[in-house]
Design a protein around this motif. Sequence first.
Motif, mmCIF file in Angstrom:
data_model
loop_
_atom_site.group_PDB
_atom_site.id
_atom_site.type_symbol
_atom_site.label_atom_id
_atom_site.label_comp_id
_atom_site.label_asym_id
_atom_site.label_seq_id
_atom_site.Cartn_x
_atom_site.Cartn_y
_atom_site.Cartn_z
ATOM 1 N N GLY A 1 -64.059 -144.323 -112.878
ATOM 2 C CA GLY A 1 -64.468 -145.389 -113.788
ATOM 3 C C GLY A 1 -63.716 -146.687 -113.691
ATOM 4 N N ASP A 2 -62.560 -146.743 -113.024
ATOM 5 C CA ASP A 2 -61.810 -147.999 -112.950
ATOM 6 C C ASP A 2 -62.384 -148.882 -111.844
ATOM 7 N N ARG A 3 -61.959 -150.117 -111.827
ATOM 8 C CA ARG A 3 -62.516 -151.112 -110.920
ATOM 9 C C ARG A 3 -62.309 -150.728 -109.456
ATOM 10 N N LYS A 4 -61.124 -150.303 -109.093
ATOM 11 C CA LYS A 4 -60.829 -149.953 -107.709
ATOM 12 C C LYS A 4 -61.653 -148.748 -107.256
ATOM 13 N N PHE B 1 -69.186 -144.029 -119.505
ATOM 14 C CA PHE B 1 -69.373 -143.608 -120.906
ATOM 15 C C PHE B 1 -68.060 -143.114 -121.518
ATOM 16 N N LEU B 2 -67.273 -142.392 -120.753
ATOM 17 C CA LEU B 2 -66.057 -141.796 -121.316
ATOM 18 C C LEU B 2 -65.078 -142.841 -121.861
ATOM 19 N N PRO B 3 -64.767 -143.926 -121.124
ATOM 20 C CA PRO B 3 -63.824 -144.904 -121.696
ATOM 21 C C PRO B 3 -64.467 -145.860 -122.707
ATOM 22 N N HIS B 4 -65.754 -146.134 -122.593
ATOM 23 C CA HIS B 4 -66.391 -147.116 -123.465
ATOM 24 C C HIS B 4 -67.131 -146.487 -124.650
ATOM 25 N N ARG C 1 -75.554 -146.137 -124.075
ATOM 26 C CA ARG C 1 -76.482 -146.748 -123.130
ATOM 27 C C ARG C 1 -76.262 -146.239 -121.716
ATOM 28 N N TYR C 2 -75.042 -145.841 -121.382
ATOM 29 C CA TYR C 2 -74.784 -145.301 -120.052
ATOM 30 C C TYR C 2 -75.446 -143.938 -119.871
ATOM 31 N N LEU C 3 -75.502 -143.151 -120.932
ATOM 32 C CA LEU C 3 -76.188 -141.865 -120.853
ATOM 33 C C LEU C 3 -77.690 -142.076 -120.639
#
Length: 403
Positions: A66-69, A126-129, A133-135
């Motif tokens: 989920g992170d940018r990298k 979805f987990l960090p935010h 809507r991601y689901l």
Amino acid sequence: MARLSLRAVQKLTCKKRDAWWTVFLVDPVATRLLLVVARFRFITPNRVTWAALFIGLAAGGFFLEGDRKSLIIGALLYHLSFILDCIDGKLARLKGNGTVFGGWLDYVFDRIRVLFCALALMGGQFLPHDDERYLVAALVVVFLDMLRYVDALQIYKMRMSMRTRIEKVTRTRAEAEAEAEATAVQERSVKGRETADGAPVVFMEDLLRDNPHTPAETLRAEAGTGNVVDLHEQFRGQFPWYTRIRRAMLRTRIRPHLISGIEFQMFVFIVGPLIGRILWTTAVSAALLLLFELVIMYKFWLSTRDYTRVMEELSPASGTTGTIAPQLHRGRHRRAAADALLADERYQAPAPEDDPFFQPYPKPNTVLEGLSHIPAPHGDTMPLTQIAGGAARRIPAGREDYR
């Protein structure tokens, strides 16, 4: 195998029409890698398909972080997976060692990769935010990918079915006319699939595929007007500009279907993670995919109308058109069995002198003539053991209320 030039490999393995993403961003890399992998005998198309699957699953693992990298690495791995997914087919065409199982394996692994990466990408956001809507986006991606490929396979199946029926009717008509003429002229043999005048059936879509830069009218004139079957005549008539655009795009091998399943996947799993706008790119690509799918469905609907017209021309309707065949009247009610049962002499109604009290069908709440003092039961029938002068009767068990 013999050493081939890059241009020769491109001509042997690249499709005449392909997605613009494949033409511009995949084929230039895939054909150069193919020059290398084709030299090794142990590298087979199926092994390349397995490698594409594992790299695609690795991309899903980075998506889940989920992170940018991790999103950037996952997007690059997914593109590499898709390049390998194109190489397996090119390698099979180049070496001629493709199999039916390999085609099935490639199709199934594509669906597994999309499912896994869609759940990983949207789940990783979805987990960090904690944004539902991601689901929803994950469900949309999986559904549209399934819709696109199921619809494509079904339309292809129906098109092949229409072509087969036209060829069968045409061949049958030619054979019937040949038999009718055999009494007057020397019997001629009917080889393959032929029309009434003996020329083979030609479909306009095949002519346009082999000659993409030639107008349809010219191809029809060269092949013979009576021998060409056009199942896209209404579509080209309603959208005359489509042919010009299609001809211009095919000069660069790009098919007119600009947003297909390939472009949809690339926008969701590559463009979205790279620019950091996953929901936005998913929504836009989904809308464009649905738009082009509706156009394809409309084109197929018009093609079915052309098919109906061609079939009516080949086999004119008989006088029984619009009527129901006699055998279809029987159906669920088993009328044939019932008619046979009633026709059996063993089950026919006896003559009045044989059984004066026989009734073919019981009548509820009916008072027998001359026996008005006997009350009628509430059921359909009342068992009578004997009737002597209208006085004797048997009272059924549990019916003491008659006393």
